[in-house]
Every structure is written in C-alpha cells, then in structure tokens.
Design a protein around this motif. Structure first.
Motif, PDB file in Angstrom:
ATOM      1  N   TRP A  96       0.842  -1.191   0.000  1.00  0.00           N
ATOM      2  CA  TRP A  96       0.000   0.000   0.000  1.00  0.00           C
ATOM      3  C   TRP A  96       0.882   1.248   0.000  1.00  0.00           C
ATOM      4  CZ3 TRP A  96      -5.261  -0.661  -0.099  1.00  0.00           C
ATOM      5  CH2 TRP A  96      -5.764  -1.909   0.293  1.00  0.00           C
ATOM      6  N   GLY A  97       0.412   2.288  -0.663  1.00  0.00           N
ATOM      7  CA  GLY A  97       1.052   3.596  -0.617  1.00  0.00           C
ATOM      8  C   GLY A  97       0.023   4.641  -0.264  1.00  0.00           C
ATOM      9  N   LEU A  98       0.393   5.566   0.605  1.00  0.00           N
ATOM     10  CA  LEU A  98      -0.514   6.636   1.023  1.00  0.00           C
ATOM     11  C   LEU A  98       0.095   7.980   0.662  1.00  0.00           C
ATOM     12  CD1 LEU A  98      -1.352   5.506   4.691  1.00  0.00           C
ATOM     13  CD2 LEU A  98      -2.428   4.773   2.543  1.00  0.00           C
ATOM     14  N   CYS A  99      -0.752   8.921   0.256  1.00  0.00           N
ATOM     15  CA  CYS A  99      -0.299  10.287   0.023  1.00  0.00           C
ATOM     16  C   CYS A  99      -1.344  11.266   0.537  1.00  0.00           C
ATOM     17  CB  CYS A  99      -0.050  10.552  -1.457  1.00  0.00           C
ATOM     18  SG  CYS A  99       0.422  12.285  -1.775  1.00  0.00           S
ATOM     19  N   GLU A 100      -0.862  12.294   1.206  1.00  0.00           N
ATOM     20  CA  GLU A 100      -1.676  13.432   1.648  1.00  0.00           C
ATOM     21  C   GLU A 100      -0.961  14.679   1.172  1.00  0.00           C
ATOM     22  OE1 GLU A 100      -2.114  16.988   3.674  1.00  0.00           O
ATOM     23  OE2 GLU A 100      -0.379  15.711   4.101  1.00  0.00           O
ATOM     24  N   THR A 101      -1.690  15.623   0.559  1.00  0.00           N
ATOM     25  CA  THR A 101      -1.078  16.843   0.039  1.00  0.00           C
ATOM     26  C   THR A 101      -2.083  17.987   0.072  1.00  0.00           C
ATOM     27  OG1 THR A 101      -0.021  17.853  -1.897  1.00  0.00           O
ATOM     28  CG2 THR A 101      -1.610  16.095  -2.342  1.00  0.00           C
ATOM     29  N   GLY A 102      -1.723  19.100   0.676  1.00  0.00           N
ATOM     30  CA  GLY A 102      -2.684  20.192   0.756  1.00  0.00           C
ATOM     31  C   GLY A 102      -2.127  21.473   1.310  1.00  0.00           C
ATOM     32  N   ALA A 103      -2.998  22.224   1.971  1.00  0.00           N
ATOM     33  CA  ALA A 103      -2.664  23.530   2.546  1.00  0.00           C
ATOM     34  C   ALA A 103      -3.171  23.577   3.982  1.00  0.00           C
ATOM     35  CB  ALA A 103      -3.312  24.648   1.726  1.00  0.00           C
ATOM     36  N   ALA A 104      -2.253  23.478   4.930  1.00  0.00           N
ATOM     37  CA  ALA A 104      -2.646  23.458   6.341  1.00  0.00           C
ATOM     38  C   ALA A 104      -3.048  24.833   6.864  1.00  0.00           C
ATOM     39  CB  ALA A 104      -1.516  22.880   7.197  1.00  0.00           C
TER      40      ALA A 104
END
Length: 171
Positions: A96-104
């Motif tokens: 499994w691979g997880l990614c989270e990407t955004g603007a905190a």
C-alpha cells in the motif's frame, strides 16, 4: 493525537493480519500519519518508510518525481496524490502507498486552494482518493484533520480489500 493512535491501531491490526506493508508520503500533515502508524508497537512488521514531501526539491530528492513527471499535474490535487501514493508504494516495495497533500494554513497555497484543503490517495489493492475541505485556518487543527482523514481513507480501503478477498472462491 489520541484519535489518530486509535485509527493507527486499527490499521496496524488489519495490516498485520493481512501480512501487508505500507509506505507514506505526506506534506501538510507534516508526518502525523507516519508518527501515528509508528506509535503502534510492532510497526516494523508493516511500516516500510515514508517522507514529508513539502517542497519541489523534496519531491525530486525523495520520490524522483521531476518536472517531466509533473507534466499535467499540480500539487494539492487528487491526480498528484494518486501519482505520489503509487510512487511511494513502488519505491518502498510496499503493498500500500498513502499520500496526503494540501494547505494546512493559516493561508492557502500558491495554487489557489484555501487553508484546510487536502487531497488524499491510497494506492494498492483497493485504491481511494478524496478531497477534504475543513474550512479552518488553524494550522495544527488542519494537520490533525488531514492525518485523521488519511487514516480513515486507508481503513476504508483495507475494509474493501478484506471484503473482496472474502468474496473470492476458496480452493
């Protein structure tokens, strides 16, 4: 963090039972997803590694994703999250691979996304992708919400993978 530890414990139990592994790439969650997964005793059985991919330089150095690989993509988008989840999975040899990407926050990012925006992706036997908008400018609260949402998406993917494996005919 206590809520993330509960989620991470459920992830760990599922991964251990399935004898599967995970690798994580996160940006605006700042490592909270990896920290939660690693806080569970026995994490070495399922956690292969990960990175906080916070800049273009980190993306190139840690994932090998250069400008040519970014053609048609922008950070903090679902397609980008899918690409990075697949890359981190591949580079670690994980199930499994997880990614989270955004603007905190407290402000939005250079792409026009407001604070509280993140995109998530799970690569593996039961892929997932989602966008979360918290509507908050509170950086720490957003980071925790992003980590919780990533772990929830992964739990959903693991549950779907469990259902799919139970539906297969037994030899």
């Amino acid at each position: 963090m206590r809520e993330q530890l509960d989620r991470a414990g459920r992830v760990a139990a599922r991964l251990t039972a399935r004898r599967e592994t995970v690798a994580v790439a996160e940006s605006s969650a700042g490592g909270l997803v990896a920290a939660a997964l690693l806080a569970v005793p026995g994490a070495s059985a399922y956690f292969l590694g990960g990175a906080v991919v916070y800049t273009g330089a980190a993306r190139r150095a840690l994932l090998g994703l250069d400008e040519a690989g970014m053609a048609g993509l922008r950070s903090a988008s679902e397609p980008y999250a899918e690409r990075v989840a697949a890359l981190v999975r591949e580079r670690h040899g994980a199930d499994w691979g997880l990614c989270e990407t955004g603007a905190a926050g407290p402000r939005g990012n250079r792409y026009g996304d407001a604070a509280g925006h993140t995109c998530l992706s799970v690569a593996g036997p039961a892929p997932r992708r989602a966008t979360l908008e918290t509507g908050l400018a509170d950086r720490a609260a957003n980071m925790e919400a992003f980590a919780a949402a990533m772990l929830d998406a992964f739990l959903d993917a693991l549950a779907e993978a469990d259902r799919a494996s139970q539906a297969l005919p037994q030899p």
